[in-house]
Motif scaffolding. Structure first.
Motif, short mmCIF file in Angstrom:
data_model
loop_
_atom_site.label_atom_id
_atom_site.label_comp_id
_atom_site.label_asym_id
_atom_site.label_seq_id
_atom_site.Cartn_x
_atom_site.Cartn_y
_atom_site.Cartn_z
N SER A 77 45.52 23.04 53.92
CA SER A 77 46.47 23.29 53.01
C SER A 77 47.45 24.33 53.49
CB SER A 77 45.82 24.17 51.74
OG SER A 77 45.11 23.25 51.11
N LEU A 78 47.10 25.34 54.41
CA LEU A 78 47.99 26.25 54.57
C LEU A 78 48.98 25.51 56.04
CD1 LEU A 78 45.50 29.13 55.25
CD2 LEU A 78 47.33 29.01 53.80
N THR A 79 48.75 24.41 56.42
CA THR A 79 49.33 23.90 57.54
C THR A 79 50.68 23.28 56.98
OG1 THR A 79 48.27 21.62 57.42
CG2 THR A 79 47.77 23.34 59.19
N ALA A 80 50.74 23.21 55.56
CA ALA A 80 52.04 22.69 54.85
C ALA A 80 53.37 23.63 55.31
CB ALA A 80 51.66 22.32 53.35
N PHE A 81 53.02 24.88 55.33
CA PHE A 81 53.91 25.94 55.55
C PHE A 81 53.81 26.53 56.92
CE2 PHE A 81 52.07 25.54 51.17
CZ PHE A 81 53.30 25.29 50.64
N ALA A 82 55.05 27.21 57.21
CA ALA A 82 55.09 28.01 58.68
C ALA A 82 54.28 29.24 58.30
CB ALA A 82 56.70 28.16 58.64
N SER A 83 54.52 29.86 57.12
CA SER A 83 53.56 31.00 57.04
C SER A 83 53.42 31.15 55.40
CB SER A 83 54.38 32.49 57.55
OG SER A 83 55.55 32.45 57.01
N THR A 84 52.67 32.34 54.96
CA THR A 84 52.61 32.42 53.49
C THR A 84 52.45 33.92 53.47
OG1 THR A 84 49.90 32.25 53.68
CG2 THR A 84 51.31 30.19 52.99
N GLN A 85 52.51 34.49 51.88
CA GLN A 85 52.33 35.82 51.79
C GLN A 85 51.67 35.84 50.39
OE1 GLN A 85 55.14 39.01 51.44
NE2 GLN A 85 53.78 40.39 52.27
N HIS A 86 50.18 36.34 50.30
CA HIS A 86 49.62 36.00 48.79
C HIS A 86 49.47 37.69 48.65
CE1 HIS A 86 48.54 32.27 50.79
NE2 HIS A 86 48.17 32.01 49.54
N LEU A 87 50.19 38.05 47.39
CA LEU A 87 50.05 39.42 46.65
C LEU A 87 49.16 39.43 45.66
CD1 LEU A 87 53.64 40.50 47.09
CD2 LEU A 87 52.07 41.03 48.78
N GLY A 88 48.16 40.07 45.30
CA GLY A 88 47.25 40.15 44.40
C GLY A 88 47.14 41.44 43.71
N SER A 89 47.33 41.38 42.44
CA SER A 89 47.16 42.44 41.53
C SER A 89 45.65 43.19 41.73
CB SER A 89 47.30 42.22 39.95
OG SER A 89 46.47 41.48 39.45
N PRO A 90 45.36 44.15 41.39
CA PRO A 90 43.99 44.68 41.21
C PRO A 90 43.12 43.64 40.07
CG PRO A 90 45.23 46.52 41.05
CD PRO A 90 46.15 45.44 40.88
N ALA A 91 41.92 43.23 40.67
CA ALA A 91 41.15 42.32 39.79
C ALA A 91 40.51 43.06 38.83
CB ALA A 91 40.20 41.64 40.86
N VAL A 92 40.42 42.52 37.66
CA VAL A 92 39.75 42.93 36.61
C VAL A 92 38.40 42.23 36.55
CG1 VAL A 92 39.58 43.08 33.91
CG2 VAL A 92 41.82 43.34 35.07
N VAL A 93 37.28 42.99 36.52
CA VAL A 93 35.94 42.51 36.87
C VAL A 93 34.97 42.86 35.81
CG1 VAL A 93 34.04 42.33 38.55
CG2 VAL A 93 36.33 42.56 39.30
N SER A 94 34.39 41.87 35.35
CA SER A 94 33.12 42.16 34.39
C SER A 94 31.70 41.85 34.83
CB SER A 94 33.22 41.12 32.99
OG SER A 94 34.06 41.36 32.47
N VAL A 95 30.98 42.64 35.16
CA VAL A 95 29.61 42.46 35.83
C VAL A 95 28.29 42.45 34.80
CG1 VAL A 95 28.13 43.55 37.44
CG2 VAL A 95 30.52 43.75 37.84
#
Length: 159
Positions: A77-95
């Motif tokens: 999947s990643l080879t389709a692009f020269a590069s990527t950047q994934h920016l994530g918010s803090p995760a909301v988690v239920s345990v």
């Protein structure tokens, strides 16, 4: 997969220090996943450190079930692009015991390979959701999916 925790249900504030610690560990899994997509080449060790043997990962354009081949699927999947950047918010988690559900917003910038007729960038805003469970090796994601909320630019051409 049987769980009384649904990624679609809003998470509650952890009631105990142990739940808060577990929630932080689960959130860190998602954060590590996103960061390593941009600066590492996924391999089997990477996959085992993040996912269970029976994990299911769903992108908007494809799906993979099981740990076997999961790293290669990500690399392809990643080879389709020269590069990527994934920016994530803090995760909301239920345990709940040995299960957890999480949600986070993710903004991704995909840089097309140079020389094509496409604009240089393809961006997507997604909602990441999934589940994790406690294993002998620690918390691992057993489901992860991305729902596209918006895009900008053109996605890669499919071969």
């Amino acid at each position: 997969m049987t769980s009384n925790l649904s990624p679609a249900v809003p998470a509650t504030v952890p009631a105990t220090a142990a739940e808060a610690a577990d929630a932080a560990l689960v959130a860190e899994l998602l954060g590590r996943y996103l960061v390593t997509l941009d600066d590492e080449e996924p391999d089997d060790t990477w996959a085992r450190g993040l996912f269970t043997e029976d994990a299911v990962v769903t992108f908007p354009m494809s799906r993979h079930a099981g740990l076997a081949g999961l790293a290669e699927w990500h690399r392809a999947s990643l080879t389709a692009f020269a590069s990527t950047q994934h920016l994530g918010s803090p995760a909301v988690v239920s345990v709940g015991g040995d299960r957890a559900a999480f949600r986070a917003n993710v903004l991704t910038t995909h840089v097309h390979h140079p020389g094509g007729d496409r604009p240089p960038l393809f961006r997507a805003g997604t909602l990441a959701s999934g589940g994790a469970r406690r294993t002998a090796a620690g918390w691992r994601m057993d489901e992860l999916s991305f729902r596209v909320l918006f895009t900008e630019g053109q996605p890669p051409q499919r071969g």
